[in-house]
Design a protein around this motif. Structure first.
Motif, PDB file in Angstrom:
ATOM      1  N   TYR A 258      -8.344  -1.727  -4.611  1.00 61.12           N
ATOM      2  CA  TYR A 258      -9.292  -1.225  -5.464  1.00 61.12           C
ATOM      3  C   TYR A 258     -10.725  -1.057  -4.876  1.00 61.12           C
ATOM      4  N   SER A 259     -10.843  -0.858  -3.615  1.00 57.72           N
ATOM      5  CA  SER A 259     -12.134  -0.681  -3.006  1.00 57.72           C
ATOM      6  C   SER A 259     -12.716   0.551  -3.116  1.00 57.72           C
ATOM      7  N   LYS A 260     -13.900   0.781  -2.819  1.00 56.67           N
ATOM      8  CA  LYS A 260     -14.571   2.070  -3.206  1.00 56.67           C
ATOM      9  C   LYS A 260     -14.193   3.110  -1.985  1.00 56.67           C
ATOM     10  N   GLU A 261     -13.367   2.755  -1.094  1.00 56.15           N
ATOM     11  CA  GLU A 261     -13.158   3.608   0.129  1.00 56.15           C
ATOM     12  C   GLU A 261     -11.513   4.061  -0.176  1.00 56.15           C
ATOM     13  N   SER A 262     -11.170   3.304  -1.172  1.00 60.23           N
ATOM     14  CA  SER A 262      -9.630   3.648  -1.523  1.00 60.23           C
ATOM     15  C   SER A 262      -9.494   4.982  -2.381  1.00 60.23           C
ATOM     16  N   ILE A 263      -8.776   5.786  -2.092  1.00 57.02           N
ATOM     17  CA  ILE A 263      -8.345   7.120  -3.046  1.00 57.02           C
ATOM     18  C   ILE A 263      -6.917   7.119  -3.820  1.00 57.02           C
ATOM     19  N   PHE A 264      -5.929   6.244  -3.299  1.00 55.61           N
ATOM     20  CA  PHE A 264      -4.777   6.373  -3.968  1.00 55.61           C
ATOM     21  C   PHE A 264      -3.910   5.293  -3.372  1.00 55.61           C
ATOM     22  N   GLU A 265      -3.437   4.051  -4.209  1.00 53.83           N
ATOM     23  CA  GLU A 265      -2.653   3.047  -3.632  1.00 53.83           C
ATOM     24  C   GLU A 265      -1.616   3.011  -4.833  1.00 53.83           C
ATOM     25  N   VAL A 266      -0.371   2.439  -4.160  1.00 46.56           N
ATOM     26  CA  VAL A 266       0.579   2.126  -5.119  1.00 46.56           C
ATOM     27  C   VAL A 266       0.621   0.490  -5.367  1.00 46.56           C
ATOM     28  N   GLY A 267       0.428   0.347  -6.737  1.00 49.31           N
ATOM     29  CA  GLY A 267      -0.160  -0.958  -7.378  1.00 49.31           C
ATOM     30  C   GLY A 267       1.120  -1.977  -7.380  1.00 49.31           C
ATOM     31  N   TYR A 268       0.726  -3.234  -6.964  1.00 52.46           N
ATOM     32  CA  TYR A 268       2.059  -4.330  -7.363  1.00 52.46           C
ATOM     33  C   TYR A 268       1.263  -5.623  -7.969  1.00 52.46           C
ATOM     34  N   ASN A 269       2.041  -6.296  -8.304  1.00 58.34           N
ATOM     35  CA  ASN A 269       1.357  -7.643  -8.813  1.00 58.34           C
ATOM     36  C   ASN A 269       2.169  -8.517  -8.699  1.00 58.34           C
ATOM     37  N   ASP A 270       2.553  -9.907  -9.040  1.00 57.46           N
ATOM     38  CA  ASP A 270       3.196 -10.915  -8.846  1.00 57.46           C
ATOM     39  C   ASP A 270       4.524 -10.742  -9.266  1.00 57.46           C
ATOM     40  N   ASP A 271       4.737  -9.982 -10.259  1.00 61.33           N
ATOM     41  CA  ASP A 271       6.002  -9.550 -10.837  1.00 61.33           C
ATOM     42  C   ASP A 271       6.579  -8.315 -10.314  1.00 61.33           C
ATOM     43  N   GLN A 272       5.799  -7.394  -9.773  1.00 63.43           N
ATOM     44  CA  GLN A 272       6.351  -6.128  -9.077  1.00 63.43           C
ATOM     45  C   GLN A 272       5.970  -6.174  -7.822  1.00 63.43           C
ATOM     46  N   THR A 273       6.691  -6.797  -6.820  1.00 64.14           N
ATOM     47  CA  THR A 273       6.219  -7.262  -5.394  1.00 64.14           C
ATOM     48  C   THR A 273       6.794  -6.324  -4.430  1.00 64.14           C
ATOM     49  N   ASN A 274       6.339  -6.252  -3.180  1.00 62.54           N
ATOM     50  CA  ASN A 274       6.873  -5.369  -2.279  1.00 62.54           C
ATOM     51  C   ASN A 274       7.358  -5.988  -0.980  1.00 62.54           C
ATOM     52  N   SER A 275       7.474  -5.141   0.242  1.00 59.63           N
ATOM     53  CA  SER A 275       8.043  -5.788   1.292  1.00 59.63           C
ATOM     54  C   SER A 275       6.962  -6.141   2.332  1.00 59.63           C
ATOM     55  N   LEU A 276       5.988  -6.150   2.027  1.00 59.47           N
ATOM     56  CA  LEU A 276       4.841  -6.294   3.044  1.00 59.47           C
ATOM     57  C   LEU A 276       4.925  -7.450   3.939  1.00 59.47           C
ATOM     58  N   ARG A 277       5.137  -8.594   3.361  1.00 59.34           N
ATOM     59  CA  ARG A 277       5.386  -9.867   4.062  1.00 59.34           C
ATOM     60  C   ARG A 277       6.771  -9.685   5.028  1.00 59.34           C
ATOM     61  N   VAL A 278       7.503  -9.295   4.818  1.00 57.40           N
ATOM     62  CA  VAL A 278       9.096  -9.070   5.598  1.00 57.40           C
ATOM     63  C   VAL A 278       8.776  -8.049   6.439  1.00 57.40           C
ATOM     64  N   LEU A 279       7.985  -7.129   6.091  1.00 54.99           N
ATOM     65  CA  LEU A 279       7.615  -6.136   7.195  1.00 54.99           C
ATOM     66  C   LEU A 279       6.829  -6.555   8.472  1.00 54.99           C
ATOM     67  N   TYR A 280       5.794  -7.444   7.878  1.00 52.49           N
ATOM     68  CA  TYR A 280       4.810  -7.520   8.819  1.00 52.49           C
ATOM     69  C   TYR A 280       4.365  -9.083   9.352  1.00 52.49           C
ATOM     70  N   ALA A 281       4.885 -10.022   8.323  1.00 46.90           N
ATOM     71  CA  ALA A 281       4.180 -11.226   8.577  1.00 46.90           C
ATOM     72  C   ALA A 281       5.475 -12.518   8.120  1.00 46.90           C
ATOM     73  N   ILE A 282       6.524 -12.660   8.718  1.00 50.25           N
ATOM     74  CA  ILE A 282       7.179 -13.609   8.524  1.00 50.25           C
ATOM     75  C   ILE A 282       7.663 -14.432   9.718  1.00 50.25           C
TER      76      ILE A 282
END
Length: 462
Positions: A258-282
């Motif tokens: 939600y930064s002022k530089e952001s134009i479009f994001e796909v939103g997630y939260n603690d219930d609706q999670t994504n694979s960022l950690r699996v992709l990049y940091a485990i």
């Protein structure tokens, strides 16, 4: 506090779409008794239908934004033997998970229902209804844009399945016709979506600014540089968007959203999670880590690098960018950070590229100024002249594309930049033997082929 598409309404929407949408709309069983018309009865129903499309984006991009946009490019490597390695080595096959377009067509199906039935709620031409239809059409355009970029020619479906008389075994449509429809949908969105929501929805829902930004990316994909200049100018003048100033703020674009530089994001939260950690940091199990080529591509003094990975070790085990500087690679907790698909720096660099392509002293000067704005923020010296940039990177175009590689690293942009600019084969051939234009697209999944007798595999993979 993050706003995540109003969960109570999403539940209603998902109940509707559980009935009306199959996992693969291309293989959808004929509709017998249910009609979307029976769902779209009130304005709340119409809004729920739109939220259902946004909900689909979470599934579409949670892993594939990186598989499609980074996995076949030169900025990543992997120590794994799974799909990440398959992509990096250019050993794609029809069983790869990233070869399955089902989630994109589910997203399109939801949009098609909204486009068809929202006028029944609001009436033809009603501004509130048109605003919702604009969002649906922009999201449909987003889905089709990825389909074309990943597979080339794909089926074009713009009507929901509502009758057993409809042909469910569809065939491919020429990609240029699909891109024409994408442009038409986005122009409608630009003309009908709201200017702003005055809250965090401006970053995770379609408004005029994000529709113009996506249209800029489509124009650049089609090498329509004059058109891209027009839409990018609108984005750059939009008061919703401005570059963050400091590197700490730069890091928070991805970790906090939600930064002022952001134009479009796909939103997630603690219930609706994504694979960022699996992709990049485990730890040693992260799918992607920075390649040797990428680590060598930074200029000395670039302030961004310490926010991207751990520079104190020879073999970093994690990409920090989305998950935070210093994130523990032993933490296996689910990731809920938003996935930033479009931001202002992206559009500025695309505009610089378009200006350079069109040529002329004034255009070149503005292109250089835009490039320097991004460089200076990163702590790098400005290029005083085009010749200075050319001395370091060969020409101004290469300097701009190098800056995109660094500034937008691991955001799902690199592979598409290589393909769009005709550099995929020359860049990747020394790394994995990529040598044929027909190999730039993905294979079509076995799941799709088995369910649709009219679907043909892409030529390279036959």
């Amino acid at each position: 506090m993050k706003i995540k598409y109003f969960k109570s309404t999403i539940i209603v929407a998902l109940l509707f779409f559980a009935i009306s949408c199959d996992n693969d709309i291309l293989d959808k069983a004929p509709v017998s008794s249910f009609s979307g018309e029976g769902f779209y009865l009130t304005t709340s129903d119409a809004q729920a239908g739109i939220y259902g499309i946004y909900n689909s984006t979470q599934g579409v991009f949670r892993t594939n934004f990186a598989y499609w946009g980074e996995g076949r490019a030169d900025n990543v490597k992997t120590e794994q033997s799974g799909e990440g390695l398959t992509l990096i080595q250019n050993n794609l096959n029809e069983s790869a998970s990233s070869a399955n377009w089902s989630s994109l067509y589910t997203m399109i199906s939801r949009a098609n229902y909204a486009v068809k039935y929202i006028p029944n709620v609001y009436g033809e031409g009603d501004p509130a209804g048109n605003q919702l239809i604009g969002q649906a059409r922009a999201l449909r355009a987003l889905a089709y844009f990825y389909l074309v970029k990943v597979w080339g020619d794909v089926p074009l479906i713009t009507e929901p399945y509502t009758s057993i008389e409809q042909d469910i075994f569809v065939t491919k449509t020429n990609k240029e016709a699909v891109l024409d429809q994408i442009e038409e949908d986005l122009v409608y969105a630009v003309n009908n979506c709201t200017e702003k929501y005055n809250n965090n929805n401006d970053r995770i829902m379609i408004n005029k600014g994000s529709a113009n930004a996506l249209l800029t990316k489509v124009y650049m994909w089609r090498h329509k540089y004059t058109e891209a200049l027009a839409t990018s100018a609108v984005v750059l003048k939009n008061p919703l968007y401005s570059l963050v100033s400091t590197m700490d703020e730069w890091g928070k674009i991805f970790t906090d959203g939600y930064s002022k530089e952001s134009i479009f994001e796909v939103g997630y939260n603690d219930d609706q999670t994504n694979s960022l950690r699996v992709l990049y940091a485990i730890g040693s199990y992260a799918i992607f880590t920075p390649s040797e080529k990428f680590k060598a591509s930074y200029e000395t003094g670039d302030l961004r690098i310490s926010y991207v990975y751990d520079t104190t070790i020879a073999e970093p085990k994690a990409i920090w960018k989305f998950l935070g500087k210093g994130v523990s690679d032993e933490d296996a907790s689910k990731s809920h950070q938003n996935i930033v698909l479009i931001r202002l720096a992206d559009i500025m660099l695309l505009r610089a590229e378009a200006l350079n392509q069109l040529g002329g002293a004034a255009n070149k000067a503005e292109a250089l100024s835009l490039l320097n704005t991004i460089r200076i923020r990163a702590g790098l010296p400005a290029f005083e002249t085009e010749e200075t940039a050319s001395t370091q990177y060969g020409n101004l175009e290469s300097a701009i594309l190098h800056e995109r590689s660094i500034e937008l690293c691991f955001e799902g942009q690199r592979w598409f930049d290589l393909v769009r600019t005709g550099r995929a084969i020359s860049t990747m051939n020394p790394l994995n033997g990529l040598s044929e234009e027909s190999n730039l697209v993905w294979p079509i999944s076995t799941t799709v082929l088995n369910k649709n007798p009219n679907m043909e595999q892409n030529d390279y993979y036959k």
